[in-house]
Write an enzyme that holds these catalytic residues in place. Structure first.
Site, short mmCIF file in Angstrom:
data_model
loop_
_atom_site.label_atom_id
_atom_site.label_comp_id
_atom_site.label_asym_id
_atom_site.label_seq_id
_atom_site.Cartn_x
_atom_site.Cartn_y
_atom_site.Cartn_z
N GLU A 1 0.82 -1.22 0.00
CA GLU A 1 0.00 0.00 0.00
C GLU A 1 0.85 1.27 0.00
OE1 GLU A 1 -2.91 -0.22 3.14
OE2 GLU A 1 -4.20 -1.50 1.92
N GLU B 1 -6.69 -7.75 -0.59
CA GLU B 1 -7.07 -7.72 0.83
C GLU B 1 -8.53 -7.30 0.95
OE1 GLU B 1 -4.89 -5.11 3.40
OE2 GLU B 1 -2.96 -5.65 2.54
#
Ligand code: GAL
Length: 653
Positions: free
Chosen positions: A147, A303
């Protein structure tokens, strides 16, 4: 990317557990149908406990165990959270905020993206990992960092300032060119040399808008440079292993159009809030973006939470069926894999209360049962691998506009994404799949192209959009489009630039509704109204403006207030007769949007791409399957069958 099965699994952090748990983990992964785990994402401190001293024994052991059990590995480069020794030894790696605060070690992502020290040490770790695991048969994917930009996307330290100056020099060549472009004649901002430029830290009042957009571009580029540095090593040492890095949906600080060109497979982290009724539509929108980023290629849901997250002020669990619904929504909209954060719910650390595939309560739990059930079901979707999702409707979405329209000192505070979502959610309600595009793309495949508040655009992009209508398609442009060029300078020739002719209007002045703050979450409240043949009398919100019609038909008019009697929706038929340029001068409420969308579908002849379903029931067609996802708490009927509350029906065509 060659893929033999629908990926299923999650982040696996064995370093948080004693070894006797590992065997049980691997056994339970087998029970749950897990075939891929993301390994080592936050393991830098365990892999390199002291500078230059590496310990791979534990990773060797767990990779071997996973491989023996037939579970593949999405191996992380582990660079997302530098170990304490690193920032203690090299404190200038620590990032600095806009207010001059140096962020400290103790959570994660505490590095300045421009730091040569960070990049050097990250590169060494990646080299070690690539050499050691690159040819391991279990490793099927590289998970680069994690991320990028999630917590620290912009750094204002001296190292960043030097990098920013170099970036500007490469872009502008001469300081006079920067001065011209930024308009530094304003407020005595003229620079005599690049050395005088700093990062745009907190200042007494509004900063230069062109400077801010350049800093946003620079910041996205610096994160991308970190990614590239790692990928260059991986490509050289392990050319056969594909690479990805996990995106975060509509994330402001990284221009994913640029990023997506450099991954082998787009992957996304997505955490819809179960307490927000808009979440199903919003999640669908991020799925469509992920599929669009590489022109329709399959992507991976990297995710999602099996249950509750722990980072909202209050964290609702997923209701029974909801996790499956969101998983199938991803697959229906182009994902070839469904993964979670994380495999086993942590016992310690800041994410103890974030759900895991194995919750604290163990396998006698509804979460585990739903995880195992999904793992048993996904193999049936194998025939969908690599299948696209057809769309005739495109929405233009660009980070440049996002950066430019959410600055201070504009006519009102707008949320770019909420403006896009206002359109998306009503298309979603009709089960119309949307492709996201950039204004400069070849748009000839789309019957309808919607351009919500494309605030900043190159003249050539506006000219490209104008072609949509000329080519016989429906072009819908909404307020605050074509206001500035790519350098934040007011569009040459007036707002809308090259779009003015195909729309047949010009925009004179703005009249945002007082009190409308679209940056807040949630559906905006009605503030004004419009009336007309197309919309009837209907609520609108956020925005109004003074539009002058030159060569278009007015289909709805503002009623009351400052703009009483001015056009709110106009349409100009293209010379060919079949296309049209529509202009929408406000944020339409649902009722008006629904009527306009119906008209666009009719005019474009794409009724076949809209599918009727009850409210809150999403129907998507991919490959040889239809998915009907019931996001409501009621039993419904769709595709000719009954679907229980929060149930999913998948039928073969
Ligand atoms: C993501 C992150 C994961 C975990 C998760 C919790 O942002 O990549 O490491 O923190 O959120 O929801």
């Amino acid at each position: 990317m060659k893929q033999e099965h629908v990926w299923y699994g999650g982040d696996y952090n064995p370093e948080q557990w004693p070894r006797d748990v590992w065997d049980e983990d691997v056994r339970l992964m087998g029970e749950a149908g897990v075939n891929l785990v993301s390994l080592g994402i936050f393991a830098w401190a365990r892999l390199e406990p002291r500078e230059g001293e590496f310990d791979f024994e534990w990773l060797d052991t767990i990779v071997a165990k996973l491989h023996d059990a037939g579970i593949s590995v999405d191996l992380a480069t582990a660079t997302a959270s530098p170990p304490p020794w690193l920032t203690n030894t090299y404190p200038d790696v620590l990032p600095v905020t806009e207010d001059g605060v140096r962020l400290q070690v103790g959570s994660r992502q505490h590095y300045c993206p421009s730091s040569p020290t960070y990049r050097r040490l990250a590169s060494r770790l990646v080299t070690m990992l690539a050499n050691r695991y690159g040819s391991h048969p279990a490793v099927v994917l590289w998970h680069v960092n994690n991320e990028y930009g999630c917590h620290v996307s912009h750094c204002y330290c001296d190292v960043s300032a030097t990098a920013f100056r170099a970036w500007l020099q490469a872009k502008y060549g001469t300081i006079e060119s920067l001065n011209d472009t930024w308009g530094t004649a304003f407020w005595s901002q003229h620079y005599s040399s690049f050395d005088e430029v700093r990062t745009p830290s907190a200042a007494p009042t509004f900063r230069n808008p062109a400077e801010l957009v350049d800093f946003d571009r620079f910041s996205s580029d610096e994160l991308l440079a970190c990614y590239r540095a790692e990928v260059a090593i991986l490509r050289e040492l392990t050319p056969d292993v594909p690479v990805t890095t996990n995106f975060m949906g509509f994330f402001r600080d990284a221009d994913y159009w640029a990023w997506a060109r450099e991954v082998d497979m787009v992957s996304d982290d997505c955490y819809p809030d179960p307490a927000d009724p808009e979440s199903p539509a919003y999640a669908a929108m991020t799925r469509d973006l992920m599929r669009s980023l590489r022109g329709g290629d399959s992507w991976l849901l990297m995710e999602q939470a099996p249950g509750a997250v722990n980072w909202r002020p209050s964290n609702s669990p997923k209701r029974p069926g909801e996790m499956r619904g969101y998983s199938m929504q991803a697959v229906a909209r182009g994902a070839d894999g469904v993964m979670f954060f994380q495999w086993r719910q942590s016992a310690a650390g800041a994410e103890r209360f974030h759900s895991g595939m194995i919750p604290h309560s163990g396998t006698e739990s509804r979460i585990w049962e739903s995880v195992a059930a999904l793992g048993a079901e996904l193999p049936h979707l194998h025939p969908l691998i690599g299948e696209g999702v057809a769309s005739k409707v495109a929405i233009v979405f660009e980070w440049d506009s996002w950066w430019a329209i959410e600055q201070p000192a504009l006519p009102t505070a707008l949320s770019y994404v909420q403006g896009v979502f206002a359109w998306y959610r009503r298309l979603w309600a009709r089960n119309i799949v949307v492709d996201f595009v950039q204004a400069r793309d070849d748009l000839s495949a789309y019957s309808v192209v919607i351009v919500p508040s494309l605030f900043s655009a190159r003249p050539s992009s506006l000219a490209n959009l104008a072609e949509v209508s000329r080519a016989g398609h429906q072009l819908v442009v909404t307020f605050q489009s074509g206001i500035v060029d790519e350098n934040s300078r007011i569009t040459d020739g007036g707002y809308l630039g090259a779009l003015k002719d195909v729309l047949g209007i010009s925009v004179e002045e703005f009249a945002p509704f007082a009190g409308a703050d679209l940056r807040r979450q949630g559906a905006p409240r009605p503030i004004g109204s419009i009336a007309g043949e197309l919309t009837g009398v209907s609520d609108v919100n956020t925005w109004a403006e003074y539009v002058r019609v030159r060569d278009a038909v007015t289909l709805a008019t503002f009623t009351g207030g400052l703009v009483d009697g001015y056009p709110a929706i106009t349409r100009r038929e293209s010379e060919s007769g079949s296309g049209a340029g529509w202009y929408v001068a406000t944020m339409l409420g649902d009722a008006a949007l629904d009527r306009l969308i119906q008209r666009l579908i009719d005019d474009a002849g794409i009724a076949d791409f809209a599918i009727d379903s009850p409210d809150g029931v999403e129907v998507v067609h991919r490959g040889d399957r239809y998915f009907a996802i019931n996001h409501t708490d009621q039993q419904v009927s769709a595709l000719g069958q009954a679907i229980p509350p929060r149930g999913v029906l998948i039928t073969e065509k």
